[in-house]
Design a protein around this motif. Structure first.
Motif, PDB file in Angstrom:
ATOM      1  N   PRO A   1      39.943  40.689 -35.983  1.00 47.82           N
ATOM      2  CA  PRO A   1      40.512  39.748 -35.006  1.00 47.82           C
ATOM      3  C   PRO A   1      40.149  40.086 -33.568  1.00 47.82           C
ATOM      4  CG  PRO A   1      42.225  41.103 -36.035  1.00 47.82           C
ATOM      5  CD  PRO A   1      40.977  41.315 -36.816  1.00 47.82           C
ATOM      6  N   ARG A   2      39.869  41.356 -33.301  1.00 52.14           N
ATOM      7  CA  ARG A   2      39.489  41.736 -31.932  1.00 52.14           C
ATOM      8  C   ARG A   2      38.088  41.244 -31.597  1.00 52.14           C
ATOM      9  NH1 ARG A   2      42.157  47.842 -31.468  1.00 52.14           N
ATOM     10  NH2 ARG A   2      44.193  47.222 -32.334  1.00 52.14           N
ATOM     11  N   ILE A   3      37.186  41.305 -32.575  1.00 50.68           N
ATOM     12  CA  ILE A   3      35.849  40.768 -32.330  1.00 50.68           C
ATOM     13  C   ILE A   3      35.913  39.250 -32.192  1.00 50.68           C
ATOM     14  CG2 ILE A   3      33.514  40.498 -33.252  1.00 50.68           C
ATOM     15  CD1 ILE A   3      33.837  43.167 -34.660  1.00 50.68           C
ATOM     16  N   ILE A   4      36.679  38.617 -33.074  1.00 49.19           N
ATOM     17  CA  ILE A   4      36.824  37.160 -33.002  1.00 49.19           C
ATOM     18  C   ILE A   4      37.379  36.746 -31.639  1.00 49.19           C
ATOM     19  CG2 ILE A   4      38.095  35.195 -33.941  1.00 49.19           C
ATOM     20  CD1 ILE A   4      37.905  36.587 -36.705  1.00 49.19           C
ATOM     21  N   ALA A   5      38.310  37.531 -31.106  1.00 51.04           N
ATOM     22  CA  ALA A   5      38.926  37.199 -29.823  1.00 51.04           C
ATOM     23  C   ALA A   5      37.916  37.186 -28.680  1.00 51.04           C
ATOM     24  CB  ALA A   5      40.051  38.193 -29.512  1.00 51.04           C
ATOM     25  N   THR A   6      36.844  37.962 -28.806  1.00 49.22           N
ATOM     26  CA  THR A   6      35.842  37.973 -27.730  1.00 49.22           C
ATOM     27  C   THR A   6      35.112  36.638 -27.623  1.00 49.22           C
ATOM     28  OG1 THR A   6      34.015  38.812 -29.113  1.00 49.22           O
ATOM     29  CG2 THR A   6      35.466  40.446 -28.080  1.00 49.22           C
TER      30      THR A   6
ATOM     31  N   GLY B   1      34.148  29.929 -22.575  1.00 50.86           N
ATOM     32  CA  GLY B   1      33.157  30.294 -23.587  1.00 50.86           C
ATOM     33  C   GLY B   1      32.562  31.666 -23.327  1.00 50.86           C
ATOM     34  N   ALA B   2      32.253  32.371 -24.397  1.00 52.03           N
ATOM     35  CA  ALA B   2      31.661  33.702 -24.277  1.00 52.03           C
ATOM     36  C   ALA B   2      30.215  33.600 -23.812  1.00 52.03           C
ATOM     37  CB  ALA B   2      31.732  34.419 -25.626  1.00 52.03           C
ATOM     38  N   PRO B   3      29.739  34.581 -23.034  1.00 51.90           N
ATOM     39  CA  PRO B   3      28.326  34.591 -22.635  1.00 51.90           C
ATOM     40  C   PRO B   3      27.412  34.643 -23.860  1.00 51.90           C
ATOM     41  CG  PRO B   3      29.595  36.219 -21.398  1.00 51.90           C
ATOM     42  CD  PRO B   3      30.492  35.712 -22.486  1.00 51.90           C
ATOM     43  N   ALA B   4      26.199  34.157 -23.699  1.00 55.31           N
ATOM     44  CA  ALA B   4      25.268  34.063 -24.826  1.00 55.31           C
ATOM     45  C   ALA B   4      25.046  35.411 -25.501  1.00 55.31           C
ATOM     46  CB  ALA B   4      23.938  33.478 -24.356  1.00 55.31           C
TER      47      ALA B   4
ATOM     48  N   ARG C   1      25.913  36.345 -29.442  1.00 55.38           N
ATOM     49  CA  ARG C   1      24.902  36.831 -30.390  1.00 55.38           C
ATOM     50  C   ARG C   1      25.344  38.143 -31.035  1.00 55.38           C
ATOM     51  NH1 ARG C   1      20.092  35.846 -25.993  1.00 55.38           N
ATOM     52  NH2 ARG C   1      19.984  33.573 -26.199  1.00 55.38           N
ATOM     53  N   THR C   2      25.826  39.057 -30.215  1.00 52.90           N
ATOM     54  CA  THR C   2      26.263  40.353 -30.739  1.00 52.90           C
ATOM     55  C   THR C   2      27.471  40.189 -31.650  1.00 52.90           C
ATOM     56  OG1 THR C   2      25.456  41.432 -28.723  1.00 52.90           O
ATOM     57  CG2 THR C   2      26.972  42.686 -30.098  1.00 52.90           C
ATOM     58  N   ALA C   3      28.401  39.328 -31.264  1.00 46.70           N
ATOM     59  CA  ALA C   3      29.599  39.109 -32.082  1.00 46.70           C
ATOM     60  C   ALA C   3      29.241  38.478 -33.424  1.00 46.70           C
ATOM     61  CB  ALA C   3      30.594  38.237 -31.326  1.00 46.70           C
ATOM     62  N   ALA C   4      28.332  37.516 -33.427  1.00 46.56           N
ATOM     63  CA  ALA C   4      27.931  36.874 -34.689  1.00 46.56           C
ATOM     64  C   ALA C   4      27.322  37.898 -35.633  1.00 46.56           C
ATOM     65  CB  ALA C   4      26.936  35.739 -34.410  1.00 46.56           C
ATOM     66  N   TRP C   5      26.476  38.757 -35.110  1.00 46.71           N
ATOM     67  CA  TRP C   5      25.866  39.813 -35.932  1.00 46.71           C
ATOM     68  C   TRP C   5      26.927  40.787 -36.432  1.00 46.71           C
ATOM     69  CZ3 TRP C   5      25.978  44.969 -34.273  1.00 46.71           C
ATOM     70  CH2 TRP C   5      25.307  45.871 -35.116  1.00 46.71           C
ATOM     71  N   ALA C   6      27.835  41.218 -35.536  1.00 46.02           N
ATOM     72  CA  ALA C   6      28.870  42.182 -35.915  1.00 46.02           C
ATOM     73  C   ALA C   6      29.805  41.595 -36.968  1.00 46.02           C
ATOM     74  CB  ALA C   6      29.666  42.612 -34.678  1.00 46.02           C
ATOM     75  N   LEU C   7      30.149  40.331 -36.846  1.00 46.11           N
ATOM     76  CA  LEU C   7      31.033  39.697 -37.825  1.00 46.11           C
ATOM     77  C   LEU C   7      30.377  39.658 -39.203  1.00 46.11           C
ATOM     78  CD1 LEU C   7      32.451  36.757 -35.672  1.00 46.11           C
ATOM     79  CD2 LEU C   7      33.701  38.779 -36.454  1.00 46.11           C
ATOM     80  N   SER C   8      29.079  39.354 -39.247  1.00 44.08           N
ATOM     81  CA  SER C   8      28.405  39.319 -40.547  1.00 44.08           C
ATOM     82  C   SER C   8      28.391  40.694 -41.209  1.00 44.08           C
ATOM     83  CB  SER C   8      26.979  38.781 -40.400  1.00 44.08           C
ATOM     84  OG  SER C   8      26.133  39.700 -39.747  1.00 44.08           O
ATOM     85  N   ASN C   9      28.332  41.755 -40.408  1.00 43.70           N
ATOM     86  CA  ASN C   9      28.357  43.112 -40.968  1.00 43.70           C
ATOM     87  C   ASN C   9      29.705  43.444 -41.607  1.00 43.70           C
ATOM     88  OD1 ASN C   9      25.744  43.734 -40.381  1.00 43.70           O
ATOM     89  ND2 ASN C   9      26.193  45.244 -38.793  1.00 43.70           N
TER      90      ASN C   9
ATOM     91  N   ASP D   1      21.426  28.345 -30.622  1.00 45.68           N
ATOM     92  CA  ASP D   1      20.932  29.688 -30.366  1.00 45.68           C
ATOM     93  C   ASP D   1      20.577  30.310 -31.708  1.00 45.68           C
ATOM     94  OD1 ASP D   1      20.611  32.419 -29.821  1.00 45.68           O
ATOM     95  OD2 ASP D   1      22.049  32.357 -28.172  1.00 45.68           O
ATOM     96  N   GLU D   2      19.292  30.531 -31.957  1.00 43.09           N
ATOM     97  CA  GLU D   2      18.847  31.076 -33.234  1.00 43.09           C
ATOM     98  C   GLU D   2      19.496  32.425 -33.537  1.00 43.09           C
ATOM     99  OE1 GLU D   2      16.921  29.787 -35.481  1.00 43.09           O
ATOM    100  OE2 GLU D   2      16.026  28.065 -34.483  1.00 43.09           O
ATOM    101  N   GLU D   3      19.772  33.211 -32.495  1.00 42.39           N
ATOM    102  CA  GLU D   3      20.336  34.542 -32.699  1.00 42.39           C
ATOM    103  C   GLU D   3      21.828  34.500 -33.014  1.00 42.39           C
ATOM    104  OE1 GLU D   3      18.934  37.737 -30.068  1.00 42.39           O
ATOM    105  OE2 GLU D   3      17.551  36.260 -29.224  1.00 42.39           O
TER     106      GLU D   3
END
Length: 214
Positions: free
Chosen positions: A30-35, A41-44, A48-56, A100-102
């Motif tokens: 939930p802390r990553i989701i909150a970012t 809106g979150a910066p690009a 990108r980093t959050a999407a990658w971290a969530l998938s992990n 954003d592809e990333e």
């Protein structure tokens, strides 16, 4: 910075299923989701980093418990945006003007991993299968991961029929066209999904496979 913290958390979760489960138990998700929910809106780079971290936090074998990662499903769906799809946070009729592809790539993998944990929850999520099918029609770069998600979703009869209920009739044609793709991984996954459709689907979908023009 937030981005550095999210990057570190994603690295921990991606190291092993044991550390992934420990991170989930510690309440990292939930802390990553909150970012992603910052005003304006979150910066690009953070997205990108959050999407990658969530998938992990949902990848790896054995998979995590569904209860620990269920909150990821609506978030991953929100991040699956490209031109013409509903914009995140937009009003009625609002559409995304760019993608954003990333962000899109890791978000698609997140859906594929979630399908491996609870395929019925993913198959029955309103609007999600439709986005996967739209990606299969539009985005060459992401064929492998979209097909990986569909392969997970069609692993039993109930989920396969749930997917096909959301199909407007174009799925069989899209899959058959992918059999001519230059990439072996795309051809193999497309063939696997077609096999499940023939095995589990209503007669009209089977007929579409048989009668599709060569």
């Amino acid at each position: 910075t937030k981005q550095s913290a999210v990057l570190a958390l994603g690295n921990v979760a991606g190291d092993s299923p044991h550390l992934r489960d420990a991170a989930l138990a510690a309440g990292v998700l939930p802390r990553i989701i909150a970012t992603l929910d910052t005003p304006g809106g979150a910066p690009a780079n953070l997205r990108r980093t959050a999407a990658w971290a969530l998938s992990n936090h949902v990848r790896g074998q054995p998979p995590p418990r569904w209860e620990a990662v269920a909150s990821l499903l609506p978030v991953a769906q929100r991040l699956l945006a490209w031109p013409g799809t509903a914009a995140e946070g937009g009003g009625a009729g609002a559409v995304c003007e760019e993608h954003d592809e990333e962000v899109l790539g890791p978000s698609l993998w997140c859906v594929a991993f979630l399908a491996g944990v609870n395929r019925m929850a993913v198959a029955c999520r309103e609007g999600l299968v439709e986005r996967l099918l739209a990606a299969l029609a539009a985005m060459d770069r992401h064929y492998v991961v979209v097909l990986a998600a569909l392969e997970e979703l069609t692993d039993n009869e109930e989920a396969t029929r749930a997917v096909l209920q959301r199909d407007n009739g174009g799925l069989v044609g899209l899959l058959l066209r992918r059999l001519n793709d230059r990439r072996n991984s795309v051809r193999r996954r497309a063939a696997a999904v077609l096999q499940r459709i023939v095995e589990y689907a209503p007669a009209r979908h089977v007929a579409a496979v048989v009668s599709f023009p060569q």
